[in-house]
Scaffold this motif. Structure first.
Motif, PDB file in Angstrom:
ATOM      1  N   THR A  72     -25.466 -18.409  -2.057  1.00 47.06           N
ATOM      2  CA  THR A  72     -24.125 -18.714  -2.548  1.00 47.06           C
ATOM      3  C   THR A  72     -24.197 -19.332  -3.942  1.00 47.06           C
ATOM      4  O   THR A  72     -25.258 -19.825  -4.372  1.00 47.06           O
ATOM      5  N   ASP A  73     -23.081 -19.325  -4.646  1.00 38.36           N
ATOM      6  CA  ASP A  73     -23.041 -19.940  -5.966  1.00 38.36           C
ATOM      7  C   ASP A  73     -23.392 -21.416  -5.888  1.00 38.36           C
ATOM      8  O   ASP A  73     -24.085 -21.947  -6.771  1.00 38.36           O
ATOM      9  N   SER A  74     -22.904 -22.091  -4.846  1.00 42.94           N
ATOM     10  CA  SER A  74     -23.183 -23.525  -4.707  1.00 42.94           C
ATOM     11  C   SER A  74     -24.679 -23.768  -4.516  1.00 42.94           C
ATOM     12  O   SER A  74     -25.220 -24.756  -5.021  1.00 42.94           O
ATOM     13  N   LYS A  75     -25.359 -22.867  -3.800  1.00 46.57           N
ATOM     14  CA  LYS A  75     -26.797 -23.006  -3.596  1.00 46.57           C
ATOM     15  C   LYS A  75     -27.537 -22.811  -4.911  1.00 46.57           C
ATOM     16  O   LYS A  75     -28.489 -23.561  -5.226  1.00 46.57           O
ATOM     17  N   LEU A  76     -27.114 -21.843  -5.689  1.00 45.71           N
ATOM     18  CA  LEU A  76     -27.745 -21.599  -6.987  1.00 45.71           C
ATOM     19  C   LEU A  76     -27.522 -22.773  -7.934  1.00 45.71           C
ATOM     20  O   LEU A  76     -28.423 -23.155  -8.681  1.00 45.71           O
ATOM     21  N   ARG A  77     -26.333 -23.367  -7.887  1.00 43.48           N
ATOM     22  CA  ARG A  77     -26.056 -24.537  -8.718  1.00 43.48           C
ATOM     23  C   ARG A  77     -26.952 -25.703  -8.312  1.00 43.48           C
ATOM     24  O   ARG A  77     -27.433 -26.468  -9.160  1.00 43.48           O
ATOM     25  N   LYS A  98     -25.609 -13.285 -13.026  1.00 41.64           N
ATOM     26  CA  LYS A  98     -24.949 -14.308 -12.198  1.00 41.64           C
ATOM     27  C   LYS A  98     -25.654 -15.653 -12.349  1.00 41.64           C
ATOM     28  O   LYS A  98     -25.006 -16.693 -12.547  1.00 41.64           O
ATOM     29  N   ILE A  99     -26.985 -15.643 -12.281  1.00 43.41           N
ATOM     30  CA  ILE A  99     -27.759 -16.875 -12.423  1.00 43.41           C
ATOM     31  C   ILE A  99     -27.566 -17.455 -13.827  1.00 43.41           C
ATOM     32  O   ILE A  99     -27.410 -18.665 -13.998  1.00 43.41           O
ATOM     33  N   ASN A 101     -24.973 -17.122 -15.800  1.00 40.49           N
ATOM     34  CA  ASN A 101     -23.619 -17.686 -15.901  1.00 40.49           C
ATOM     35  C   ASN A 101     -23.543 -19.058 -15.243  1.00 40.49           C
ATOM     36  O   ASN A 101     -22.921 -19.986 -15.770  1.00 40.49           O
ATOM     37  N   ILE A 102     -24.181 -19.184 -14.093  1.00 40.73           N
ATOM     38  CA  ILE A 102     -24.165 -20.463 -13.372  1.00 40.73           C
ATOM     39  C   ILE A 102     -24.926 -21.525 -14.159  1.00 40.73           C
ATOM     40  O   ILE A 102     -24.471 -22.670 -14.289  1.00 40.73           O
ATOM     41  N   GLU A 105     -22.943 -22.793 -17.170  1.00 38.72           N
ATOM     42  CA  GLU A 105     -21.857 -23.734 -16.879  1.00 38.72           C
ATOM     43  C   GLU A 105     -22.284 -25.174 -17.139  1.00 38.72           C
ATOM     44  O   GLU A 105     -21.464 -26.026 -17.474  1.00 38.72           O
TER      45      GLU A 105
END
Length: 223
Positions: A72-77, A98-99, A101-102, A105
């Protein structure tokens, strides 16, 4: 008109910095081998190459097993949190974006393997304390590789010994000659002397002997 080239080569102290590499294949392996000696290097992937497993076994990298396609995005963050540099090196361009972009941020530096990110990692030549980085900003890896081969033919391992010798001579001259300009002249006499360079092929001591002879023969002119 071509875009302005705002890239500037820097030498960074990465001690204690967290480098996160996504992808456990050949590209991730190559990046990990580059950084593992000078930074806290973490590789995230579902599978890892044999070499990466060897690096983990020797304590040089940390491997984090994760199915990135399902993350999930939260996991990657969570994974990139606190990172100095993130390197998306998976086989999926979409996942790499995707990575990126995260990481972007949080204003984390990004080295993209399939696009031009905020950091370009050059081809590196090391001769002791002499470090040379070569890059074409991704426009021609072939030219970068060719340039490296050309430089390696000129910058021999003797350069490492010359750096050691010059450092030794600088300390010696500071005790005997006060003026920096005069010390510089003597150091250049050593640096440009063929006998000193040839001496390294025999031994460091032989080259040092030739260097100190040059200093001895010329130091009287500066006292």
């Amino acid at each position: 008109m071509a875009e302005t080239n705002n890239f500037l080569p820097l030498m960074l102290d990465l001690s204690g910095r967290k480098i996160v590499i996504f992808g456990g294949g050949s590209v991730g392996e190559r990046k990990a081998e580059l950084f593992c000696g000078c930074a806290d290097t973490v590789v995230v992937s579902l599978d890892f190459s044999e070499r990466l497993q060897e690096l983990e076994a020797s304590g040089q990298v940390r491997l984090s097993k994760l199915d990135l396609t399902a993350a999930t995005d939260s996991k990657l963050r969570e994974i990139v949190s606190g990172a100095f540099l993130v390197i998306p090196a998976t086989s999926s361009s979409e996942l790499n974006r995707k990575i990126s972009n995260i990481a972007g941020e949080s204003d984390i530096l990004i080295n993209q393997v399939d696009a031009l990110g905020s950091v370009v990692i050059p081809s590196v030549i090391k001769r002791g304390d002499l470090v040379i980085g070569i890059s074409t900003l991704g426009h021609s890896p072939a030219v970068s590789k060719y340039t490296r081969k050309q430089i390696e033919n000129v910058i021999t391992p003797a350069y490492s010994d010359m750096i050691r010798l010059q450092d030794e001579l600088r300390s010696f001259l500071k005790l005997h000659i006060k003026e920096q300009k005069k010390r510089k002249v003597l150091l250049w006499k050593v640096l440009e002397n063929e006998k000193v360079w040839n001496g390294f092929s025999e031994s460091y001591e032989k080259a040092a002997e030739e260097a100190y002879k040059i200093i001895s023969d010329n130091v009287g002119n500066f006292e």
